[in-house]
Design a protein around this motif. Structure first.
Motif, PDB file in Angstrom:
ATOM      1  N   ARG A  63       0.826  -1.204   0.000  1.00 37.80           N
ATOM      2  CA  ARG A  63       0.000   0.000   0.000  1.00 37.80           C
ATOM      3  C   ARG A  63       0.867   1.264   0.000  1.00 37.80           C
ATOM      4  O   ARG A  63       0.538   2.255  -0.658  1.00 37.80           O
ATOM      5  N   ASN A  64       1.944   1.218   0.728  1.00 34.79           N
ATOM      6  CA  ASN A  64       2.838   2.378   0.777  1.00 34.79           C
ATOM      7  C   ASN A  64       3.437   2.658  -0.603  1.00 34.79           C
ATOM      8  O   ASN A  64       3.468   3.808  -1.066  1.00 34.79           O
ATOM      9  N   THR A  65       3.911   1.620  -1.271  1.00 38.36           N
ATOM     10  CA  THR A  65       4.504   1.788  -2.604  1.00 38.36           C
ATOM     11  C   THR A  65       3.484   2.316  -3.602  1.00 38.36           C
ATOM     12  O   THR A  65       3.761   3.233  -4.383  1.00 38.36           O
ATOM     13  N   THR A  66       2.279   1.749  -3.557  1.00 38.02           N
ATOM     14  CA  THR A  66       1.222   2.188  -4.468  1.00 38.02           C
ATOM     15  C   THR A  66       0.868   3.651  -4.234  1.00 38.02           C
ATOM     16  O   THR A  66       0.691   4.435  -5.181  1.00 38.02           O
ATOM     17  N   THR A  67       0.771   4.045  -2.974  1.00 35.40           N
ATOM     18  CA  THR A  67       0.409   5.417  -2.641  1.00 35.40           C
ATOM     19  C   THR A  67       1.498   6.395  -3.065  1.00 35.40           C
ATOM     20  O   THR A  67       1.218   7.451  -3.647  1.00 35.40           O
ATOM     21  N   LEU A  68       2.752   6.069  -2.780  1.00 32.66           N
ATOM     22  CA  LEU A  68       3.854   6.959  -3.165  1.00 32.66           C
ATOM     23  C   LEU A  68       3.931   7.103  -4.681  1.00 32.66           C
ATOM     24  O   LEU A  68       4.144   8.207  -5.204  1.00 32.66           O
ATOM     25  N   ASP A  69       3.758   5.992  -5.394  1.00 34.15           N
ATOM     26  CA  ASP A  69       3.798   6.052  -6.856  1.00 34.15           C
ATOM     27  C   ASP A  69       2.684   6.945  -7.398  1.00 34.15           C
ATOM     28  O   ASP A  69       2.892   7.705  -8.359  1.00 34.15           O
ATOM     29  N   LEU A  70       1.496   6.851  -6.804  1.00 37.45           N
ATOM     30  CA  LEU A  70       0.378   7.681  -7.243  1.00 37.45           C
ATOM     31  C   LEU A  70       0.677   9.162  -7.010  1.00 37.45           C
ATOM     32  O   LEU A  70       0.477  10.001  -7.900  1.00 37.45           O
ATOM     33  N   ILE A  71       1.165   9.496  -5.829  1.00 39.07           N
ATOM     34  CA  ILE A  71       1.449  10.900  -5.513  1.00 39.07           C
ATOM     35  C   ILE A  71       2.514  11.466  -6.450  1.00 39.07           C
ATOM     36  O   ILE A  71       2.400  12.599  -6.946  1.00 39.07           O
ATOM     37  N   LYS A  72       3.530  10.680  -6.729  1.00 38.84           N
ATOM     38  CA  LYS A  72       4.634  11.168  -7.571  1.00 38.84           C
ATOM     39  C   LYS A  72       4.223  11.413  -9.015  1.00 38.84           C
ATOM     40  O   LYS A  72       4.913  12.135  -9.748  1.00 38.84           O
ATOM     41  N   THR A  73       3.102  10.836  -9.453  1.00 42.79           N
ATOM     42  CA  THR A  73       2.655  11.084 -10.829  1.00 42.79           C
ATOM     43  C   THR A  73       2.208  12.517 -11.036  1.00 42.79           C
ATOM     44  O   THR A  73       2.051  12.959 -12.179  1.00 42.79           O
ATOM     45  N   TYR A  74       2.011  13.280  -9.958  1.00 48.08           N
ATOM     46  CA  TYR A  74       1.552  14.664 -10.092  1.00 48.08           C
ATOM     47  C   TYR A  74       2.710  15.654 -10.246  1.00 48.08           C
ATOM     48  O   TYR A  74       2.485  16.863 -10.290  1.00 48.08           O
ATOM     49  N   GLY A  75       3.932  15.165 -10.299  1.00 44.26           N
ATOM     50  CA  GLY A  75       5.071  15.982 -10.680  1.00 44.26           C
ATOM     51  C   GLY A  75       5.281  17.234  -9.848  1.00 44.26           C
ATOM     52  O   GLY A  75       5.330  17.189  -8.617  1.00 44.26           O
ATOM     53  N   ASP A  76       5.376  18.386 -10.539  1.00 45.74           N
ATOM     54  CA  ASP A  76       5.721  19.637  -9.874  1.00 45.74           C
ATOM     55  C   ASP A  76       4.637  20.149  -8.948  1.00 45.74           C
ATOM     56  O   ASP A  76       4.880  21.072  -8.160  1.00 45.74           O
ATOM     57  N   ALA A  77       3.435  19.601  -9.032  1.00 46.13           N
ATOM     58  CA  ALA A  77       2.377  20.014  -8.104  1.00 46.13           C
ATOM     59  C   ALA A  77       2.691  19.574  -6.674  1.00 46.13           C
ATOM     60  O   ALA A  77       2.144  20.120  -5.714  1.00 46.13           O
ATOM     61  N   ILE A  78       3.574  18.585  -6.535  1.00 47.76           N
ATOM     62  CA  ILE A  78       3.976  18.087  -5.220  1.00 47.76           C
ATOM     63  C   ILE A  78       5.262  18.807  -4.805  1.00 47.76           C
ATOM     64  O   ILE A  78       6.309  18.644  -5.427  1.00 47.76           O
ATOM     65  N   GLU A  79       5.180  19.612  -3.765  1.00 47.49           N
ATOM     66  CA  GLU A  79       6.363  20.337  -3.294  1.00 47.49           C
ATOM     67  C   GLU A  79       7.171  19.528  -2.283  1.00 47.49           C
ATOM     68  O   GLU A  79       8.379  19.700  -2.181  1.00 47.49           O
ATOM     69  N   LYS A  80       6.492  18.684  -1.541  1.00 48.45           N
ATOM     70  CA  LYS A  80       7.202  17.920  -0.506  1.00 48.45           C
ATOM     71  C   LYS A  80       6.461  16.616  -0.274  1.00 48.45           C
ATOM     72  O   LYS A  80       5.229  16.574  -0.275  1.00 48.45           O
ATOM     73  N   LEU A  81       7.233  15.556  -0.083  1.00 45.77           N
ATOM     74  CA  LEU A  81       6.662  14.232   0.185  1.00 45.77           C
ATOM     75  C   LEU A  81       7.532  13.568   1.238  1.00 45.77           C
ATOM     76  O   LEU A  81       8.734  13.365   1.024  1.00 45.77           O
ATOM     77  N   GLU A  82       6.941  13.264   2.385  1.00 46.58           N
ATOM     78  CA  GLU A  82       7.706  12.736   3.512  1.00 46.58           C
ATOM     79  C   GLU A  82       6.997  11.536   4.129  1.00 46.58           C
ATOM     80  O   GLU A  82       5.765  11.520   4.226  1.00 46.58           O
ATOM     81  N   THR A  83       7.795  10.570   4.543  1.00 49.50           N
ATOM     82  CA  THR A  83       7.281   9.406   5.267  1.00 49.50           C
ATOM     83  C   THR A  83       7.501   9.616   6.751  1.00 49.50           C
ATOM     84  O   THR A  83       8.608   9.954   7.183  1.00 49.50           O
ATOM     85  N   GLY A  84       6.442   9.417   7.530  1.00 50.53           N
ATOM     86  CA  GLY A  84       6.537   9.603   8.973  1.00 50.53           C
ATOM     87  C   GLY A  84       6.680   8.290   9.708  1.00 50.53           C
ATOM     88  O   GLY A  84       7.492   7.429   9.346  1.00 50.53           O
TER      89      GLY A  84
END
Length: 243
Positions: A63-84
């Protein structure tokens, strides 16, 4: 014969409250701006559960891999992505006088910052369609380097200067020099709208579907942000004629 240089005259002592020959005026300047947010934060919490510890971990990893891959498809719209925080914990149950492990619960938290609010609505909808996924947010905000902060400071200084001039005009005189300028703070208002979305698998330990669906993007209205700035300024006055 070497001449001894004449010492420079000592500077006039500073009188914090002014004197009859150099009166002071101290004023406060304030600014209150209301502006559109620049970024939004959301927190995604993924969970997994199974009677087997390894299965729980494998489901959570997938689930983590699937979610990260989905978020990264939005490119420059994502300014920061962090795992807690990542947790795997056993659920204990009593069996007679002893305890035994009934199931394992796993969770992982992801935080992302976006600058495109149309993308935000679409991403939230796609993430909320996944099983055992919790979304918290959005929290709207300005960047620390936002030019709106500088604009508020400038406005506060201009208001302090205008106030001081008005006091001087009331005494039929004018300002002399700036003695001191104190920044008493720039504060962004805590206007952070929050929504929460949660989906749960119907079957115990079910993986559910993690593929994106054709659900319409949710309409999220950004919450305008307030910025407050305050300064204190002290000026000398040309001595007024009070006669």
């Amino acid at each position: 014969m070497t001449e001894t240089p004449t010492p420079a005259p000592a500077p006039a002592p500073h009188h914090p409250y002014g004197t009859p020959t150099t009166p002071h005026v101290t004023v406060r300047g304030e600014a209150h701006l209301e502006v559109d947010p620049e970024i939004a934060h959301i927190t995604i919490t993924l969970t997994a559960r199974s009677t087997d510890r390894r299965t729980t971990l494998d489901d959570l990893t997938r689930r983590n891999t699937t979610t990260l891959d989905l978020i990264k498809t939005y490119g420059d719209a994502i300014e920061k992505l962090e795992t807690g925080t990542l947790t795997i914990r056993p659920e204990l149950t009593r069996h007679g006088r002893a305890e035994r492990i009934r199931a394992y619960h796993g969770s992982i938290q992801i935080t992302t910052t976006l600058n495109d609010f149309t993308t935000l609505g679409e991403l939230v909808t796609r993430l909320a369609d996944n099983d055992l996924t919790r979304l918290d947010g959005p929290w709207w905000a300005l960047r620390p380097t936002s030019p709106h902060h500088a604009a508020a400071r400038r406005q506060a200084v201009q208001e302090a200067l205008q106030r001081a001039r008005e006091y001087a005009e009331a005494l039929d005189t004018r300002l002399g020099a700036l003695l001191e300028l104190n920044d008493t703070g720039v504060h962004a208002g805590p206007h952070m709208a929050r929504a929460a979305f949660s989906t749960q698998a119907m079957a115990y330990g079910g993986a559910g579907t993690e593929a994106a669906t054709d659900a319409a993007p949710i309409d999220l209205e950004p919450v305008r942000q307030t910025i407050d700035a305050q300064v204190e300024a002290s000026f000398t006055l040309i001595p007024p004629n009070l006669g």
